[in-house]
Design an enzyme around this catalytic site. Sequence first.
Site, PDB file in Angstrom:
ATOM      1  N   GLU A 230       0.818  -1.212   0.000  1.00  0.00           N
ATOM      2  CA  GLU A 230       0.000   0.000   0.000  1.00  0.00           C
ATOM      3  C   GLU A 230       0.851   1.262   0.000  1.00  0.00           C
ATOM      4  O   GLU A 230       0.559   2.214  -0.724  1.00  0.00           O
ATOM      5  CB  GLU A 230      -0.952   0.007   1.202  1.00  0.00           C
ATOM      6  CG  GLU A 230      -2.080  -1.015   1.109  1.00  0.00           C
ATOM      7  CD  GLU A 230      -2.975  -0.814  -0.096  1.00  0.00           C
ATOM      8  OE1 GLU A 230      -2.972   0.280  -0.680  1.00  0.00           O
ATOM      9  OE2 GLU A 230      -3.681  -1.766  -0.463  1.00  0.00           O
TER      10      GLU A 230
ATOM     11  N   CYS B 249     -16.157   2.088 -21.211  1.00  0.00           N
ATOM     12  CA  CYS B 249     -17.537   1.997 -20.733  1.00  0.00           C
ATOM     13  C   CYS B 249     -18.253   0.768 -21.277  1.00  0.00           C
ATOM     14  O   CYS B 249     -19.179   0.251 -20.655  1.00  0.00           O
ATOM     15  CB  CYS B 249     -18.300   3.269 -21.089  1.00  0.00           C
ATOM     16  SG  CYS B 249     -17.639   4.749 -20.260  1.00  0.00           S
TER      17      CYS B 249
ATOM     18  N   CYS C 116     -25.255   4.553 -14.867  1.00  0.00           N
ATOM     19  CA  CYS C 116     -24.194   5.522 -14.584  1.00  0.00           C
ATOM     20  C   CYS C 116     -24.681   6.944 -14.860  1.00  0.00           C
ATOM     21  O   CYS C 116     -25.150   7.257 -15.952  1.00  0.00           O
ATOM     22  CB  CYS C 116     -22.971   5.220 -15.459  1.00  0.00           C
ATOM     23  SG  CYS C 116     -21.640   6.432 -15.307  1.00  0.00           S
TER      24      CYS C 116
ATOM     25  N   CYS D  16     -18.147  -1.982 -18.806  1.00  0.00           N
ATOM     26  CA  CYS D  16     -18.496  -1.638 -17.421  1.00  0.00           C
ATOM     27  C   CYS D  16     -19.799  -2.288 -16.978  1.00  0.00           C
ATOM     28  O   CYS D  16     -20.826  -2.176 -17.662  1.00  0.00           O
ATOM     29  CB  CYS D  16     -18.615  -0.125 -17.277  1.00  0.00           C
ATOM     30  SG  CYS D  16     -18.931   0.372 -15.566  1.00  0.00           S
TER      31      CYS D  16
ATOM     32  N   TYR E  75      -6.258   7.090   3.524  1.00  0.00           N
ATOM     33  CA  TYR E  75      -6.425   5.991   2.575  1.00  0.00           C
ATOM     34  C   TYR E  75      -5.716   4.720   3.037  1.00  0.00           C
ATOM     35  O   TYR E  75      -6.308   3.634   3.098  1.00  0.00           O
ATOM     36  CB  TYR E  75      -5.924   6.358   1.162  1.00  0.00           C
ATOM     37  CG  TYR E  75      -5.717   5.097   0.354  1.00  0.00           C
ATOM     38  CD1 TYR E  75      -6.812   4.409  -0.152  1.00  0.00           C
ATOM     39  CD2 TYR E  75      -4.455   4.528   0.197  1.00  0.00           C
ATOM     40  CE1 TYR E  75      -6.653   3.195  -0.810  1.00  0.00           C
ATOM     41  CE2 TYR E  75      -4.283   3.326  -0.450  1.00  0.00           C
ATOM     42  CZ  TYR E  75      -5.382   2.660  -0.960  1.00  0.00           C
ATOM     43  OH  TYR E  75      -5.228   1.467  -1.583  1.00  0.00           O
TER      44      TYR E  75
ATOM     45  N   CYS F 169     -13.049   2.064 -15.501  1.00  0.00           N
ATOM     46  CA  CYS F 169     -13.483   3.456 -15.309  1.00  0.00           C
ATOM     47  C   CYS F 169     -12.249   4.331 -15.129  1.00  0.00           C
ATOM     48  O   CYS F 169     -12.066   5.025 -14.126  1.00  0.00           O
ATOM     49  CB  CYS F 169     -14.398   3.546 -14.095  1.00  0.00           C
ATOM     50  SG  CYS F 169     -15.359   5.081 -13.994  1.00  0.00           S
TER      51      CYS F 169
ATOM     52  N   ASP G 188      -9.682   6.056  -2.594  1.00  0.00           N
ATOM     53  CA  ASP G 188      -8.479   6.416  -3.344  1.00  0.00           C
ATOM     54  C   ASP G 188      -8.913   7.102  -4.632  1.00  0.00           C
ATOM     55  O   ASP G 188     -10.096   7.340  -4.853  1.00  0.00           O
ATOM     56  CB  ASP G 188      -7.631   5.166  -3.643  1.00  0.00           C
ATOM     57  CG  ASP G 188      -8.201   4.388  -4.800  1.00  0.00           C
ATOM     58  OD1 ASP G 188      -9.455   4.298  -4.883  1.00  0.00           O
ATOM     59  OD2 ASP G 188      -7.442   3.883  -5.634  1.00  0.00           O
TER      60      ASP G 188
END
Length: 300
Positions: free
Chosen positions: A42, A206, A215, A209, A125, A199, A143
């Site tokens: 991370e 798209c 959306c 997605c 985060y 995305c 994030d």
Amino acid sequence: MTPTAARLDSFHRRLLDWFDDHERDLPWRHDGTTAWGVFVSEVMSQQTPVARVAPIWAEWMTRWPRPADLASVPEAEAVRAWGRLGYPRRARRLHAAAVAMVEDHAGEVPDTEEELLTLPGVGQYTAAAVAAFTFGRQAVVVDTNIRRVHARWETGHALPEPSLTRREMALAAELLPSEESGLSPRYNAAVMELGALVCTARSPRCGDCPLLDDCAWIAAGRPEPHYTPKGQPWAGTKRQIRGAIVGHLREREDGDARTTTIQAVVGSVQPSPEPSRVEECLEDLIREGMVTQDGDRVTL
DNA sequence: AACTCGTGGCA
DNA sequence: TTGCCAAGAGT
């Protein structure tokens, strides 16, 4: 602004189903990865593409499999082993976090957001991500990927605002699956993954997605982001000069350390700024502890 | 709240 | 080719 229960349920189900089929095989997602491994991944991934992190992470896990292993070596070792991941101060903070784990947490990664937040290099985060991904906790992970998915799916904007707002955190908390469901850690990973793979900031896919027909950004006709002119020249900035200095030192292998003269450093920065400007940046690096000075020699 | 702090790939 | 962007944090 609060989505209906039915829309929210559909949102969760589509994301989790999509993630089942598209989750990347990242090394720190393998069985047996420790909390320390997740923690390191991370911090390394802050502002850095995961593809670039993977090989360095593997080296660190072999070399320093536990917090105590990293804590036992000099901080400069961590900076050298950081390679070219960028923002090398993160290496110093990671080392400092390992020391804090040894001194204050019995050599373990703390397992609550509150304790994680006290560690150097750990912000909102990272604390949430580590709590969720390695300890399975209910945490609001936000994030850049998640912010963008939320901006498009719920708000209808092409991109989120430059800085994270309380409103966004509140929305993220509302969108989190319930504690009782036990789904929130995997949901958090799923939204991040959708933002990273589908995305995306530029040229979103798209057509691939799972949220396409629900959306807000699509419904609004995919409006363009409002352009913000902030383009500044890169050459000559402190960041560029600092990067050149540390980059030059990084290549100066001399046994274990990486050292050279101040004069050589000044001559190495291209395009060459005023020598005083390079010296100013070098002084900053020495003051911050990134570089050590011994007479006219400097060492990384 | 607005700035600073690296590095490299890609459209 | 060059500006944008990437699992943010600290001040």
